[in-house]
Design a protein around this motif. Sequence first.
Motif, PDB file in Angstrom:
ATOM      1  N   THR A   1       0.834  -1.201   0.000  1.00 59.75           N
ATOM      2  CA  THR A   1       0.000   0.000   0.000  1.00 59.75           C
ATOM      3  C   THR A   1       0.869   1.252   0.000  1.00 59.75           C
ATOM      4  O   THR A   1       2.085   1.205   0.244  1.00 59.75           O
ATOM      5  CB  THR A   1      -0.915   0.041   1.241  1.00 59.75           C
ATOM      6  N   ARG A   2       0.212   2.391  -0.241  1.00 57.64           N
ATOM      7  CA  ARG A   2       0.907   3.679  -0.214  1.00 57.64           C
ATOM      8  C   ARG A   2       1.464   3.961   1.187  1.00 57.64           C
ATOM      9  O   ARG A   2       2.562   4.486   1.349  1.00 57.64           O
ATOM     10  CB  ARG A   2      -0.039   4.794  -0.648  1.00 57.64           C
ATOM     11  N   ASP A   3       0.665   3.616   2.222  1.00 63.92           N
ATOM     12  CA  ASP A   3       1.108   3.854   3.597  1.00 63.92           C
ATOM     13  C   ASP A   3       2.351   3.032   3.923  1.00 63.92           C
ATOM     14  O   ASP A   3       3.278   3.519   4.579  1.00 63.92           O
ATOM     15  CB  ASP A   3      -0.020   3.522   4.577  1.00 63.92           C
ATOM     16  N   GLU A   4       2.378   1.779   3.472  1.00 64.38           N
ATOM     17  CA  GLU A   4       3.552   0.938   3.706  1.00 64.38           C
ATOM     18  C   GLU A   4       4.770   1.514   3.000  1.00 64.38           C
ATOM     19  O   GLU A   4       5.885   1.472   3.527  1.00 64.38           O
ATOM     20  CB  GLU A   4       3.292  -0.491   3.231  1.00 64.38           C
ATOM     21  N   THR A   5       4.565   2.057   1.809  1.00 63.15           N
ATOM     22  CA  THR A   5       5.668   2.653   1.062  1.00 63.15           C
ATOM     23  C   THR A   5       6.214   3.882   1.782  1.00 63.15           C
ATOM     24  O   THR A   5       7.435   4.106   1.827  1.00 63.15           O
ATOM     25  CB  THR A   5       5.211   3.020  -0.361  1.00 63.15           C
ATOM     26  N   LYS A   6       5.347   4.677   2.385  1.00 69.44           N
ATOM     27  CA  LYS A   6       5.781   5.858   3.135  1.00 69.44           C
ATOM     28  C   LYS A   6       6.574   5.447   4.373  1.00 69.44           C
ATOM     29  O   LYS A   6       7.596   6.062   4.698  1.00 69.44           O
ATOM     30  CB  LYS A   6       4.571   6.705   3.533  1.00 69.44           C
ATOM     31  N   ILE A   7       6.096   4.394   5.053  1.00 62.18           N
ATOM     32  CA  ILE A   7       6.823   3.898   6.220  1.00 62.18           C
ATOM     33  C   ILE A   7       8.207   3.401   5.811  1.00 62.18           C
ATOM     34  O   ILE A   7       9.214   3.689   6.466  1.00 62.18           O
ATOM     35  CB  ILE A   7       6.030   2.769   6.904  1.00 62.18           C
ATOM     36  N   ALA A   8       8.258   2.661   4.708  1.00 61.82           N
ATOM     37  CA  ALA A   8       9.535   2.131   4.228  1.00 61.82           C
ATOM     38  C   ALA A   8      10.487   3.261   3.879  1.00 61.82           C
ATOM     39  O   ALA A   8      11.679   3.209   4.217  1.00 61.82           O
ATOM     40  CB  ALA A   8       9.307   1.230   3.014  1.00 61.82           C
ATOM     41  N   ARG A   9       9.993   4.297   3.223  1.00 62.65           N
ATOM     42  CA  ARG A   9      10.861   5.417   2.843  1.00 62.65           C
ATOM     43  C   ARG A   9      11.416   6.113   4.087  1.00 62.65           C
ATOM     44  O   ARG A   9      12.594   6.465   4.135  1.00 62.65           O
ATOM     45  CB  ARG A   9      10.097   6.416   1.974  1.00 62.65           C
ATOM     46  N   LYS A  10      10.567   6.293   5.093  1.00 63.03           N
ATOM     47  CA  LYS A  10      11.036   6.946   6.328  1.00 63.03           C
ATOM     48  C   LYS A  10      12.119   6.108   6.987  1.00 63.03           C
ATOM     49  O   LYS A  10      13.166   6.633   7.401  1.00 63.03           O
ATOM     50  CB  LYS A  10       9.869   7.167   7.286  1.00 63.03           C
ATOM     51  N   MET A  11      11.903   4.792   7.095  1.00 66.05           N
ATOM     52  CA  MET A  11      12.901   3.937   7.726  1.00 66.05           C
ATOM     53  C   MET A  11      14.196   3.914   6.934  1.00 66.05           C
ATOM     54  O   MET A  11      15.292   3.882   7.505  1.00 66.05           O
ATOM     55  CB  MET A  11      12.344   2.521   7.892  1.00 66.05           C
TER      56      MET A  11
END
Length: 217
Positions: free
Chosen positions: A151-161
């Motif tokens: 999902t888009r939310d998972e992608t945002k979390i991954a980018r932050k990490m």
Amino acid sequence: MNDRPHLSSEELFKIAIGIARGLEYLHRGCNTRILHFDIKPHNILLDENFLPKIADFGLSKLCTTKDSIVSMLEARGTIGYIAPEVFCGNVGGVSHKSDVYSYGMMILEMVGGRKNNDVGVSRTSEVYFPHWIYGYVVQDNIEPQLLGLRTRDETKIARKMILVGLWCIQTNPLDRPSMSKVIEMLEGSLEVLQVPPKPYMSSPSRSPVDSTFLTLS
């Protein structure tokens, strides 16, 4: 471990913050600062609620909170997670920032689900994982399917990490954030996180036995 349950990006993110809080306590919350020197997936235990606990203090070193640099008679840690200054004296002084490096390498692997010398390339063409993933960040082109994101939310979390992890593994210890800053970055807005310089020095490669990501207690 092969039979570990699948963890969502949200769960991995919470685990990453929990580990960061544990390291912050070791570095700042105790009367005597504790440098762990062996932060790696094998030494992170998860309880039944997936709350992380830092384990195995066999290589740790005590110092006063006023000391920024500690003396080392020999390198300590696990290959692949050792900060460059621990095995290469001309990079910088050994300090609590050495744990920050190990933490950064670990959360990058949590995002990518692989060790730093295995990115789906041939065995004869080994690639340093942070360099590989850095290319996707600077191009602002994280491919969700490549990292197992849905999902888009998972992608945002991954980018932050990934951004936080890349800041943590900067070659010069002075360029790495403290664990307090790491928590602030993880809990803050993705939009304000800047892309760090590309790391130019890696920890030595390690054997497959060190590639387990998280251990259930």
